[in-house]
Write a protein that holds these residues in place. Sequence first.
Motif, PDB file in Angstrom:
ATOM      1  N   MET A   1      15.133  10.013 -15.361  1.00  0.00           N
ATOM      2  CA  MET A   1      14.212   8.931 -15.094  1.00  0.00           C
ATOM      3  C   MET A   1      13.354   8.661 -16.317  1.00  0.00           C
ATOM      4  SD  MET A   1      12.445   8.866 -11.396  1.00  0.00           S
ATOM      5  CE  MET A   1      13.531   9.277 -10.061  1.00  0.00           C
ATOM      6  N   ASN A   2      13.090   7.398 -16.552  1.00  0.00           N
ATOM      7  CA  ASN A   2      12.273   6.995 -17.694  1.00  0.00           C
ATOM      8  C   ASN A   2      10.844   6.663 -17.297  1.00  0.00           C
ATOM      9  OD1 ASN A   2      14.338   7.286 -19.580  1.00  0.00           O
ATOM     10  ND2 ASN A   2      15.174   5.285 -19.038  1.00  0.00           N
ATOM     11  N   LEU A   3      10.435   7.037 -16.096  1.00  0.00           N
ATOM     12  CA  LEU A   3       9.061   6.799 -15.683  1.00  0.00           C
ATOM     13  C   LEU A   3       8.142   7.764 -16.413  1.00  0.00           C
ATOM     14  CD1 LEU A   3       9.487   6.612 -11.799  1.00  0.00           C
ATOM     15  CD2 LEU A   3       9.102   4.698 -13.343  1.00  0.00           C
ATOM     16  N   SER A   4       6.975   7.265 -16.772  1.00  0.00           N
ATOM     17  CA  SER A   4       5.971   8.179 -17.320  1.00  0.00           C
ATOM     18  C   SER A   4       5.438   9.020 -16.164  1.00  0.00           C
ATOM     19  CB  SER A   4       4.830   7.395 -17.974  1.00  0.00           C
ATOM     20  OG  SER A   4       4.042   6.757 -16.980  1.00  0.00           O
ATOM     21  N   GLU A   5       4.788  10.101 -16.492  1.00  0.00           N
ATOM     22  CA  GLU A   5       4.213  10.961 -15.453  1.00  0.00           C
ATOM     23  C   GLU A   5       3.191  10.184 -14.629  1.00  0.00           C
ATOM     24  OE1 GLU A   5       3.751  14.518 -13.266  1.00  0.00           O
ATOM     25  OE2 GLU A   5       5.308  13.800 -14.610  1.00  0.00           O
ATOM     26  N   THR A   6       2.395   9.362 -15.289  1.00  0.00           N
ATOM     27  CA  THR A   6       1.385   8.547 -14.599  1.00  0.00           C
ATOM     28  C   THR A   6       2.041   7.557 -13.645  1.00  0.00           C
ATOM     29  OG1 THR A   6      -0.059   8.742 -16.516  1.00  0.00           O
ATOM     30  CG2 THR A   6      -0.568   6.986 -14.959  1.00  0.00           C
ATOM     31  N   GLN A   7       3.119   6.905 -14.110  1.00  0.00           N
ATOM     32  CA  GLN A   7       3.829   5.964 -13.241  1.00  0.00           C
ATOM     33  C   GLN A   7       4.418   6.685 -12.030  1.00  0.00           C
ATOM     34  OE1 GLN A   7       6.563   4.394 -16.208  1.00  0.00           O
ATOM     35  NE2 GLN A   7       5.564   2.382 -16.085  1.00  0.00           N
ATOM     36  N   ARG A   8       5.052   7.819 -12.258  1.00  0.00           N
ATOM     37  CA  ARG A   8       5.664   8.569 -11.161  1.00  0.00           C
ATOM     38  C   ARG A   8       4.619   8.958 -10.121  1.00  0.00           C
ATOM     39  NH1 ARG A   8       5.846  13.336  -9.581  1.00  0.00           N
ATOM     40  NH2 ARG A   8       4.954  14.279 -11.439  1.00  0.00           N
ATOM     41  N   PRO A  22       4.518   0.830   9.939  1.00  0.00           N
ATOM     42  CA  PRO A  22       5.658  -0.045  10.243  1.00  0.00           C
ATOM     43  C   PRO A  22       5.762  -1.176   9.221  1.00  0.00           C
ATOM     44  CG  PRO A  22       4.128   0.099  12.119  1.00  0.00           C
ATOM     45  CD  PRO A  22       3.508   0.820  10.967  1.00  0.00           C
ATOM     46  N   GLY A  23       6.982  -1.525   8.859  1.00  0.00           N
ATOM     47  CA  GLY A  23       7.203  -2.617   7.916  1.00  0.00           C
ATOM     48  C   GLY A  23       6.589  -2.337   6.558  1.00  0.00           C
ATOM     49  N   ALA A  24       6.644  -1.090   6.136  1.00  0.00           N
ATOM     50  CA  ALA A  24       5.910  -0.638   4.959  1.00  0.00           C
ATOM     51  C   ALA A  24       6.505  -1.079   3.629  1.00  0.00           C
ATOM     52  CB  ALA A  24       5.811   0.880   4.979  1.00  0.00           C
ATOM     53  N   LEU A  25       7.762  -1.450   3.597  1.00  0.00           N
ATOM     54  CA  LEU A  25       8.406  -1.699   2.314  1.00  0.00           C
ATOM     55  C   LEU A  25       7.751  -2.838   1.530  1.00  0.00           C
ATOM     56  CD1 LEU A  25      10.597  -0.305   0.741  1.00  0.00           C
ATOM     57  CD2 LEU A  25      12.257  -1.890   1.717  1.00  0.00           C
ATOM     58  N   LEU A  26       7.435  -3.923   2.184  1.00  0.00           N
ATOM     59  CA  LEU A  26       6.823  -5.055   1.483  1.00  0.00           C
ATOM     60  C   LEU A  26       5.442  -4.695   0.927  1.00  0.00           C
ATOM     61  CD1 LEU A  26       7.270  -7.976   0.583  1.00  0.00           C
ATOM     62  CD2 LEU A  26       6.287  -8.711   2.748  1.00  0.00           C
ATOM     63  N   PRO A  27       4.527  -4.144   1.735  1.00  0.00           N
ATOM     64  CA  PRO A  27       3.240  -3.774   1.141  1.00  0.00           C
ATOM     65  C   PRO A  27       3.363  -2.672   0.086  1.00  0.00           C
ATOM     66  CG  PRO A  27       3.278  -3.233   3.482  1.00  0.00           C
ATOM     67  CD  PRO A  27       4.535  -3.975   3.171  1.00  0.00           C
ATOM     68  N   LEU A  28       4.341  -1.780   0.238  1.00  0.00           N
ATOM     69  CA  LEU A  28       4.575  -0.746  -0.766  1.00  0.00           C
ATOM     70  C   LEU A  28       4.925  -1.387  -2.108  1.00  0.00           C
ATOM     71  CD1 LEU A  28       5.131   2.143  -1.835  1.00  0.00           C
ATOM     72  CD2 LEU A  28       7.468   1.853  -0.966  1.00  0.00           C
ATOM     73  N   MET A  29       5.844  -2.331  -2.089  1.00  0.00           N
ATOM     74  CA  MET A  29       6.267  -2.977  -3.329  1.00  0.00           C
ATOM     75  C   MET A  29       5.117  -3.753  -3.966  1.00  0.00           C
ATOM     76  SD  MET A  29       9.209  -1.864  -3.729  1.00  0.00           S
ATOM     77  CE  MET A  29      10.667  -1.307  -2.885  1.00  0.00           C
ATOM     78  N   HIS A  30       4.306  -4.412  -3.133  1.00  0.00           N
ATOM     79  CA  HIS A  30       3.129  -5.110  -3.671  1.00  0.00           C
ATOM     80  C   HIS A  30       2.180  -4.116  -4.328  1.00  0.00           C
ATOM     81  CE1 HIS A  30       3.550  -9.318  -2.567  1.00  0.00           C
ATOM     82  NE2 HIS A  30       4.052  -8.944  -1.400  1.00  0.00           N
ATOM     83  N   ALA A  31       1.957  -2.989  -3.686  1.00  0.00           N
ATOM     84  CA  ALA A  31       1.041  -1.979  -4.233  1.00  0.00           C
ATOM     85  C   ALA A  31       1.545  -1.449  -5.569  1.00  0.00           C
ATOM     86  CB  ALA A  31       0.863  -0.836  -3.233  1.00  0.00           C
ATOM     87  N   ILE A  32       2.842  -1.172  -5.642  1.00  0.00           N
ATOM     88  CA  ILE A  32       3.407  -0.673  -6.904  1.00  0.00           C
ATOM     89  C   ILE A  32       3.262  -1.722  -7.996  1.00  0.00           C
ATOM     90  CG2 ILE A  32       5.545   0.001  -8.079  1.00  0.00           C
ATOM     91  CD1 ILE A  32       6.395   1.329  -5.395  1.00  0.00           C
ATOM     92  N   GLN A  33       3.625  -2.963  -7.686  1.00  0.00           N
ATOM     93  CA  GLN A  33       3.520  -4.012  -8.707  1.00  0.00           C
ATOM     94  C   GLN A  33       2.064  -4.273  -9.085  1.00  0.00           C
ATOM     95  OE1 GLN A  33       6.374  -7.105  -9.245  1.00  0.00           O
ATOM     96  NE2 GLN A  33       4.793  -8.654  -8.977  1.00  0.00           N
ATOM     97  N   ASP A  34       1.166  -4.218  -8.112  1.00  0.00           N
ATOM     98  CA  ASP A  34      -0.253  -4.412  -8.432  1.00  0.00           C
ATOM     99  C   ASP A  34      -0.760  -3.314  -9.356  1.00  0.00           C
ATOM    100  OD1 ASP A  34      -0.270  -6.674  -6.852  1.00  0.00           O
ATOM    101  OD2 ASP A  34      -1.313  -5.730  -5.170  1.00  0.00           O
ATOM    102  N   SER A  35      -0.265  -2.101  -9.173  1.00  0.00           N
ATOM    103  CA  SER A  35      -0.715  -0.971 -10.001  1.00  0.00           C
ATOM    104  C   SER A  35      -0.071  -0.956 -11.383  1.00  0.00           C
ATOM    105  CB  SER A  35      -0.400   0.356  -9.313  1.00  0.00           C
ATOM    106  OG  SER A  35      -1.144   0.501  -8.143  1.00  0.00           O
ATOM    107  N   LEU A  36       1.236  -1.207 -11.427  1.00  0.00           N
ATOM    108  CA  LEU A  36       1.983  -1.053 -12.681  1.00  0.00           C
ATOM    109  C   LEU A  36       2.286  -2.374 -13.386  1.00  0.00           C
ATOM    110  CD1 LEU A  36       4.583   1.657 -11.557  1.00  0.00           C
ATOM    111  CD2 LEU A  36       2.326   1.998 -12.582  1.00  0.00           C
ATOM    112  N   GLY A  37       2.158  -3.480 -12.648  1.00  0.00           N
ATOM    113  CA  GLY A  37       2.490  -4.780 -13.221  1.00  0.00           C
ATOM    114  C   GLY A  37       3.933  -5.176 -12.976  1.00  0.00           C
ATOM    115  N   TYR A  38       4.728  -4.248 -12.464  1.00  0.00           N
ATOM    116  CA  TYR A  38       6.132  -4.488 -12.139  1.00  0.00           C
ATOM    117  C   TYR A  38       6.629  -3.314 -11.297  1.00  0.00           C
ATOM    118  CZ  TYR A  38       7.516  -1.130 -15.807  1.00  0.00           C
ATOM    119  OH  TYR A  38       7.694   0.000 -16.563  1.00  0.00           O
ATOM    120  N   ILE A  39       7.857  -3.421 -10.806  1.00  0.00           N
ATOM    121  CA  ILE A  39       8.465  -2.346 -10.030  1.00  0.00           C
ATOM    122  C   ILE A  39       9.609  -1.772 -10.864  1.00  0.00           C
ATOM    123  CG2 ILE A  39       9.612  -1.701  -7.876  1.00  0.00           C
ATOM    124  CD1 ILE A  39       8.251  -4.244  -6.659  1.00  0.00           C
ATOM    125  N   PRO A  40       9.373  -0.648 -11.509  1.00  0.00           N
ATOM    126  CA  PRO A  40      10.419  -0.079 -12.371  1.00  0.00           C
ATOM    127  C   PRO A  40      11.658   0.297 -11.564  1.00  0.00           C
ATOM    128  CG  PRO A  40       8.324   1.098 -12.632  1.00  0.00           C
ATOM    129  CD  PRO A  40       8.179   0.179 -11.466  1.00  0.00           C
TER     130      PRO A  40
END
Length: 157
Positions: A1-8, A22-40
Amino acid sequence: MNLSETQRITIEKHVETFLTKPGALLPLMHAIQDSLGYIPEDSYPIISSAYNLSIAEIHGFVTFYHHFRTSPSGKNILQVCRAESCQSMGSESIENYCKKVLGVDYHETSKDGVITLEPVYCLGNCACSPSVMMNDKVIGRVTPEKIDNIIKAVKQS
């Protein structure tokens, strides 16, 4: 994996936060993108394992939604509306102008890293078509001159 430790760690915290909802995938992806700027893409195995989904399902989910990015974006996001109202008012010429001026296609970032160009399928500004959105600001009745001013303003900031 090429994720940094912070990203992981960030991704794992978000996965844990949403895991039992329930239905967590969509808010999960938003949270990841909001934090990292993208979804690696290297985050897919972590998400896949936690949610008991295949990596292909995670990839399909992320790529289905135009809002999600799989690579870092530029400092600013310029979205050009491609909905019917904007198309009927000339958004195709605006999108071609943006591509030419920035030297990019959709989902690409200008060489200076300042602007990423994205399509969007309705900004809710149909009465003022054609419209674009720079970051969080919707701009209507767009012309090539307005595009030049928008680009100039973000490059100076």
